[in-house]
Design an enzyme around this catalytic site. Structure first.
Site, mmCIF file in Angstrom:
data_model
loop_
_atom_site.group_PDB
_atom_site.id
_atom_site.type_symbol
_atom_site.label_atom_id
_atom_site.label_comp_id
_atom_site.label_asym_id
_atom_site.label_seq_id
_atom_site.Cartn_x
_atom_site.Cartn_y
_atom_site.Cartn_z
ATOM 1 N N TYR A 134 0.916 28.206 -5.842
ATOM 2 C CA TYR A 134 1.781 27.773 -4.746
ATOM 3 C C TYR A 134 2.515 28.922 -4.054
ATOM 4 O O TYR A 134 3.120 28.729 -3.008
ATOM 5 C CB TYR A 134 2.799 26.744 -5.253
ATOM 6 C CG TYR A 134 2.229 25.342 -5.308
ATOM 7 C CD1 TYR A 134 1.279 24.997 -6.263
ATOM 8 C CD2 TYR A 134 2.635 24.368 -4.398
ATOM 9 C CE1 TYR A 134 0.755 23.722 -6.314
ATOM 10 C CE2 TYR A 134 2.114 23.088 -4.444
ATOM 11 C CZ TYR A 134 1.185 22.778 -5.401
ATOM 12 O OH TYR A 134 0.667 21.500 -5.443
ATOM 13 N N LYS A 191 -5.528 25.580 -18.707
ATOM 14 C CA LYS A 191 -6.989 25.706 -18.610
ATOM 15 C C LYS A 191 -7.337 27.097 -19.127
ATOM 16 O O LYS A 191 -8.026 27.889 -18.481
ATOM 17 C CB LYS A 191 -7.400 25.486 -17.136
ATOM 18 C CG LYS A 191 -8.894 25.385 -16.896
ATOM 19 C CD LYS A 191 -9.557 24.198 -17.566
ATOM 20 C CE LYS A 191 -11.064 24.323 -17.451
ATOM 21 N NZ LYS A 191 -11.781 23.346 -18.301
ATOM 22 N N ASP A 224 -8.343 19.183 -18.186
ATOM 23 C CA ASP A 224 -9.403 18.192 -17.941
ATOM 24 C C ASP A 224 -9.399 17.122 -19.036
ATOM 25 O O ASP A 224 -9.448 15.920 -18.758
ATOM 26 C CB ASP A 224 -10.779 18.869 -17.789
ATOM 27 C CG ASP A 224 -11.088 19.906 -18.869
ATOM 28 O OD1 ASP A 224 -10.182 20.241 -19.676
ATOM 29 O OD2 ASP A 224 -12.234 20.392 -18.913
ATOM 30 N N ASP A 248 1.197 19.141 -10.321
ATOM 31 C CA ASP A 248 1.039 18.325 -9.117
ATOM 32 C C ASP A 248 -0.027 17.259 -9.335
ATOM 33 O O ASP A 248 0.188 16.076 -9.070
ATOM 34 C CB ASP A 248 0.651 19.225 -7.934
ATOM 35 C CG ASP A 248 0.422 18.417 -6.670
ATOM 36 O OD1 ASP A 248 1.272 17.561 -6.350
ATOM 37 O OD2 ASP A 248 -0.607 18.631 -6.006
ATOM 38 N N ASP A 252 0.305 12.712 -10.023
ATOM 39 C CA ASP A 252 -0.247 11.612 -9.223
ATOM 40 C C ASP A 252 -1.056 10.683 -10.129
ATOM 41 O O ASP A 252 -0.993 9.453 -9.998
ATOM 42 C CB ASP A 252 -1.137 12.130 -8.078
ATOM 43 C CG ASP A 252 -0.372 12.298 -6.753
ATOM 44 O OD1 ASP A 252 0.827 12.636 -6.797
ATOM 45 O OD2 ASP A 252 -0.976 12.086 -5.681
HETATM 46 C C1 IPM Z 1 4.316 17.052 -4.349
HETATM 47 C C2 IPM Z 1 3.494 17.331 -3.113
HETATM 48 C C3 IPM Z 1 3.627 18.780 -2.672
HETATM 49 C C4 IPM Z 1 3.107 19.625 -3.824
HETATM 50 C C5 IPM Z 1 2.907 19.125 -1.369
HETATM 51 C C6 IPM Z 1 3.425 18.321 -0.205
HETATM 52 C C7 IPM Z 1 2.962 20.590 -1.034
HETATM 53 O O1 IPM Z 1 2.171 16.973 -3.332
HETATM 54 O O2 IPM Z 1 5.547 17.220 -4.295
HETATM 55 O O3 IPM Z 1 3.759 16.624 -5.369
HETATM 56 O O4 IPM Z 1 1.901 19.880 -3.931
HETATM 57 O O5 IPM Z 1 3.928 20.054 -4.628
HETATM 58 MN MN MN Z 2 1.838 15.973 -5.216
#
Ligand code: IPM
Ligand code: MN
Ligand code: NAD
Length: 355
Positions: A134, A191, A224, A248, A252
């Site tokens: 990042y 990883k 993974d 990140d 999700d």
């Molecule tokens: C998050 C988002 C951000 C990230 C993006 C918008 C840059 O996906 O906060 O999870 O990857 O950190």
């Molecule tokens: Mn995210």
């Protein structure tokens, strides 16, 4: 008690729908808070080219107790430069090194896995928030030709790795499970079998620091394999520590276990400094402006922020009200309910209200 000063950045898309609702809920819950709103986001950037005003981060740090953020991302800004400068700007320039993403299941109806109950999902992902890929270090050479070279560096420093791993062990010690039991393990997700340089550093520092916490079991999984395990049996997870990008991605995935992105909360923390709180989800352009976005992730993020500010009673009331809404199916469509963003928020607000 003096009111806590909160900077509010609703941002773009559904951020502008869910954040105002979360503010109303916090106020109704009786939290002594004073909100100051800022228009940083795509509209402002398109109007005057400003992403972060001069002195912006120093002002946030100096004048506020916490920052409450929606989401950044707008199809009209293809480069996403404003999100990079505002969101990643706060994380990096304010050195908010611990991205804390709790993963909790409020009701079994929300989990896509069969046979999983709320007690089975109660873990946290601690994501390194200031380094990794990042930093956007790297560059492009011979762009637009068949000889093009694109380099994206993965930056890992001893200090950066050590402080997030230490944070994870401290978190495990200080934050019992929701059932009151102790947190027993910290799992390093990496990883290191393929990315040996960075992986080697993480592995070595993890060993070093874990030896200072003999009561907590150190564990390891490749990212993974962890994804597979998270879907096969999320019960096994407790505290997970990982780098910026893996954090990140797996959060999700973890949000999927909780009922979707509309349910996930997060904090971007530097202990002792002004920290930032935001729902995990983005600006969701296709559903923005339609009163369909789930406000619960933002509302639960509000509760997380209040708890961070030592306003636990208000946080408890808000979390209980959201739980009640989920159990009574007073939710938006993504959770199977029939309410709009505003109506689901109203329902929560009425129950979080201090009487
Ligand atoms: C998050 C988002 C951000 C990230 C993006 C918008 C840059 O996906 O906060 O999870 O990857 O950190
Ligand atoms: Mn995210
Ligand atoms: P997203 O989180 O916006 O949406 C992913 C999916 O989840 C979509 O189907 C969306 O409709 C759904 N969703 C998300 N939040 C929801 C909610 N509250 N209620 C109901 N459904 C919800 O991610 P994306 O589509 O990958 O990204 C859209 C934009 O947001 C991009 O510009 C991205 O860079 C940005 N983004 C910003 C942040 C942030 O500011 N923290 C986080 C993630 C993505």
């Amino acid at each position: 008690m003096n009111a806590k000063r909160i900077a509010v950045l609703p941002g773009d898309g559904i951020g502008r729908e869910v954040i105002p609702q979360a503010l109303r809920v916090m106020e109704a819950a009786g939290a002594p808070v004073q909100f100051t709103e800022f228009d940083w986001g795509a509209d402002r950037y398109l109007a005057d080219g400003v992403t972060v005003p001069p002195d912006g981060f120093a002002m946030l740090d100096r004048d506020f107790d916490a920052i409450f953020v929606g989401a950044f991302g707008d199809p009209r800004v293809a480069t996403n430069v404003h999100a990079k400068e505002i969101l990643l700007g706060m994380r990096f320039k304010m050195d908010l090194y611990a991205n804390v993403r709790p993963v909790r299941l409020l009701d079994s109806s929300l989990c896509p896995l069969k046979g999983i109950e709320p007690k089975d999902i109660d873990f946290v992902v601690l994501r390194e928030n200031t380094e990794g890929v990042y930093t956007d270090a790297g560059g492009v050479f011979k762009q637009g030709t068949e000889d093009e070279i694109a380099i994206q560096e993965d930056i890992n420093t001893y200090k950066g790795v050590a402080r997030i791993i230490r944070y994870a062990f401290e978190y495990a010690e200080r934050n019992p499970r929701l059932d009151g039991g102790p947190r027993k393990s910290v799992l390093l997700c990496d990883k290191s079998n393929a990315m040996t340089h960075a992986g080697g550093l993480w592995q070595r520092v993890f060993r070093e620091i874990s030896s200072g916490y003999p009561q907590i079991t150190p564990k390891h999984m490749y990212v993974d394999a962890l994804c597979m395990q998270m879907v096969r049996d999320p019960r096994q997870f407790d505290v997970i520590v990982t780098n910026n990008m893996f954090g990140d991605i797996i959060t999700d995935l973890a949000a999927g276990l909780q009922g979707g992105l509309g349910m996930a909360a997060s904090g971007n923390i530097h202990p002792g400094r002004t920290s930032m709180f935001e729902p995990v989800h983005g600006s969701a352009p296709p559903i923005a402006g339609k009163n369909v976005a789930n406000p619960f992730g933002a509302i639960l993020t509000g509760a997380m922020m209040l708890r961070h500010l030592s306003l636990s009673a208000e946080a408890d009331r808000i979390e209980a009200a959201v739980l009640n809404a989920v159990q009574q199916k007073k939710t938006t469509q993504d959770l199977g309910g029939a309410l709009g963003t505003r109506e689901a928020s109203e329902w929560v607000l009425a129950r979080a209200q201090r009487v």
